[in-house]
Design a protein around this motif. Structure first.
Motif, short mmCIF file in Angstrom:
data_model
loop_
_atom_site.label_atom_id
_atom_site.label_comp_id
_atom_site.label_asym_id
_atom_site.label_seq_id
_atom_site.Cartn_x
_atom_site.Cartn_y
_atom_site.Cartn_z
N ILE A 25 0.84 -1.21 0.00
CA ILE A 25 0.00 0.00 0.00
C ILE A 25 0.87 1.25 0.00
O ILE A 25 0.54 2.26 -0.63
N GLY A 26 2.02 1.17 0.69
CA GLY A 26 2.93 2.32 0.71
C GLY A 26 3.45 2.65 -0.68
O GLY A 26 3.59 3.83 -1.04
N GLY A 27 3.74 1.60 -1.49
CA GLY A 27 4.19 1.84 -2.87
C GLY A 27 3.13 2.52 -3.70
O GLY A 27 3.41 3.46 -4.46
N ILE A 28 1.89 2.06 -3.58
CA ILE A 28 0.78 2.69 -4.32
C ILE A 28 0.56 4.12 -3.81
O ILE A 28 0.32 5.04 -4.60
N GLN A 29 0.66 4.31 -2.49
CA GLN A 29 0.46 5.64 -1.92
C GLN A 29 1.49 6.62 -2.44
O GLN A 29 1.18 7.79 -2.72
N ALA A 30 2.73 6.16 -2.62
CA ALA A 30 3.78 7.02 -3.14
C ALA A 30 3.46 7.46 -4.57
O ALA A 30 3.67 8.63 -4.94
N LYS A 31 2.94 6.53 -5.38
CA LYS A 31 2.55 6.88 -6.75
C LYS A 31 1.41 7.90 -6.75
O LYS A 31 1.41 8.86 -7.53
N ILE A 32 0.44 7.70 -5.86
CA ILE A 32 -0.71 8.61 -5.78
C ILE A 32 -0.26 10.00 -5.34
O ILE A 32 -0.67 11.02 -5.92
N LYS A 43 -6.78 12.23 -12.59
CA LYS A 43 -7.73 11.70 -11.63
C LYS A 43 -8.11 10.25 -11.94
O LYS A 43 -8.35 9.46 -11.03
N GLY A 44 -8.15 9.93 -13.22
CA GLY A 44 -8.47 8.55 -13.60
C GLY A 44 -7.43 7.57 -13.12
O GLY A 44 -7.76 6.50 -12.60
N GLU A 45 -6.15 7.95 -13.29
CA GLU A 45 -5.07 7.08 -12.83
C GLU A 45 -5.06 6.97 -11.31
O GLU A 45 -4.83 5.89 -10.75
N ILE A 46 -5.33 8.09 -10.64
CA ILE A 46 -5.39 8.09 -9.17
C ILE A 46 -6.50 7.15 -8.69
O ILE A 46 -6.30 6.34 -7.78
N SER A 47 -7.68 7.25 -9.32
CA SER A 47 -8.80 6.38 -8.94
C SER A 47 -8.46 4.93 -9.17
O SER A 47 -8.83 4.05 -8.38
N LYS A 48 -7.76 4.65 -10.28
CA LYS A 48 -7.37 3.27 -10.60
C LYS A 48 -6.43 2.72 -9.53
O LYS A 48 -6.57 1.57 -9.07
#
Length: 508
Positions: A25-32, A43-48
């Motif tokens: 989750i930390g890896g995804i959070q860093a991307k977001i 926003k589409g990529e963030i939602s994905k």
């Protein structure tokens, strides 16, 4: 990892279970976070990415982390309780061995004292360990929502919000506190259930019917105004003993103005005749006079209370005597009969059998709730009730707040007596409303408005009024003598105030 015999996790083992979740989750959070820092974030990529993280949590969090921690906590609780029982048995054995060797009275007394302290220490250690385990399980549960909070920037779904509230309720639940706050309501609910069971047996008619509920709410509506008025005074650690007499005064004034034909009774020897005045004008004039008369007397009581630090018990008792004496002397204590029969249908008509007087009460509840919770006066009311000295130091005028509370009470009393006159189609007299002050005060106390000051909610007042009205109505249907109904009311008041005092002592 976990000990195979008892499955109790160490802190390090729990951290290892959580590590894969934190890393993923930390890896995804860093991307977001990186996307959100851009001038025009996708926003589409963030939602994905958020959906991906949530899917992972749904698949892995509960099964691979939380359930294991929960099971470990349950096992640890069993171990703590077993250790406690073992410790108690050991202490008792040592105490008995020591007592067998002693003969001196003082030494025996000291040993008993030491034994009592050791038992207390063992209990405190057990409670501390159980609380630590409870904290650990709770922290594991809310960790998921912490991750979601970061992903969505504090935007939870309704279901997630409900889950968090339920978890927090379970986490903070205390049986003693729960019983202190709700024990009386539970007891009253059980009484009503019993009444609902025995009424059909004794009277061959069900108690809990649509019409009976409407009758209870209809009777409660005028009393709601009185309870809402005195609740503000109780919030200031005060009370009002003159409510019943104000109802009698308001009923008398309203009946005289809205009387059907020329009044048969006189006021200070003068017979009033309002028959030439349009009915609608008489209706509003009666309301005006009810409010004016009640407000004059409550303002007087408020002035003496605020100016001379007089207890409201004294100032309102003086009001009670003055009002009853004046109205009885002026009217010779007679009842003024019925009002114009068209007036009740103008003020409180029944629409398809529904008594609209209930809507008047609902409006009063909303208005007073708004005053208490959304205005400066309401906030000052709580402040002065909680600590008048501190409120005064902070710049709040205790005098103005106190007098304001009494004025608001007078307005509500006036409205309540006017509605009661319409509901009863007149019959105003000085004796009407006797004892209503006790019903209003009791409803507030049962509803949680504390005499210690600064504590109370409008919802509690509403519940209190309905409880007392429903209880009186139910006992009347059963044919219970009115005097015995006073006994029931007195017991309920005593229990309610006792519970309130216990809550205060607990806080101290």
């Amino acid at each position: 990892m976990a000990n195979e015999n008892n499955k109790i996790l160490t802190i390090e083992e729990e951290a290892k279970l959580r590590q894969p979740i934190e890393e993923y989750i930390g890896g995804i959070q860093a991307k977001i976070d990186s996307l959100r820092e851009e001038e025009s974030p996708d926003k589409g990529e963030i939602s994905k990415l958020i959906r991906e993280a949530e899917d992972y949590l749904g698949t892995h969090f509960d099964q691979e982390y939380y359930q294991k921690v929960k099971a470990a906590c349950e096992q640890e609780k069993v171990q703590v309780r077993a250790d406690y029982e073992k410790k108690i048995a050991e202490l008792k054995r040592e105490h008995e061995q020591t007592m067998a060797k002693l003969s001196d009275h003082h030494e025996i007394k000291d040993e008993k004292y030491v034994f009592k302290n050791r038992l207390f220490d063992a209990k405190m250690k057990r409670d501390k360990d159980l609380q630590r385990i409870k904290d650990r399980r709770h922290e594991a549960y809310v960790f998921k929502f912490h991750l979601i909070d970061l992903l969505r920037m504090s935007k939870f779904t309704i279901a997630e919000s409900v889950m968090q509230k339920w978890e927090n309720y379970k986490y903070t639940f205390n049986k003693r506190t729960f019983l202190l706050q709700n024990g009386l309501y539970i007891a009253i609910a059980l009484i009503f259930i019993i009444l609902c069971i025995i009424t059909p047996m004794l009277k061959n008619a069900p108690l809990l019917t649509y019409n009976n509920v409407l009758n209870i709410l209809q009777q409660a509506s005028p009393r709601m105004f009185l309870a809402l008025g005195v609740a503000g005074l109780i919030l200031l650690t005060g009370t009002d003993l003159s409510i019943g007499r104000m109802v009698g005064m308001g009923m008398t004034a309203a009946t005289i103005i809205m009387h059907q034909g020329i009044n048969t009774g006189s006021v200070f020897g003068h017979i009033f005749d309002f028959t030439q005045v349009p009915v609608i004008v008489r209706v509003f004039f009666a309301l005006f006079m009810c409010i004016l008369l009640c407000t004059i007397f409550t303002t007087i009581a408020g002035f003496f209370t605020a100016k001379f630090k007089m207890h409201p018990f004294i100032s309102t008792m003086a009001n009670m005597l003055v009002i009853f004496g004046l109205v009885t002397y002026a009217t010779k204590g007679v009842s003024f009969g019925a009002i114009e029969p068209v007036i009740p249908n103008m003020i409180i008509p029944k629409v398809n059998g529904f008594p609209t007087i209930i809507l008047w009460a609902a409006a009063a509840i909303i208005i007073v709730w708004f005053i208490w919770n959304k205005t400066t006066f309401g906030k000052n009311l709580y402040a002065v009730g909680g600590n008048p000295e501190a409120a005064s130091v902070s710049g709040i005028s205790v005098f103005k707040v106190t007098v304001g509370a009494f004025i608001l009470a007078g307005i509500l009393y006036g409205f309540g007596s006017w509605l009661e006159c319409a509901r009863m189609v007149g019959s105003g007299s000085a004796a009407y409303g006797q004892g209503w002050e006790m019903d209003a005060i009791a409803a507030c106390v049962v509803g949680g408005v504390s005499f210690t000051g600064g504590i109370g909610k409008i919802s509690g007042v509403v519940v209190g009024v309905i409880i007392f009205t429903a209880l009186t109505y139910s006992l009347t249907i059963l044919g219970i003598d009115t005097n015995l109904q006073f006994v029931f009311s007195g017991i309920i008041i005593l229990v309610a105030v006792t519970l309130d005092c216990l809550k205060y002592v607990q806080k101290k």
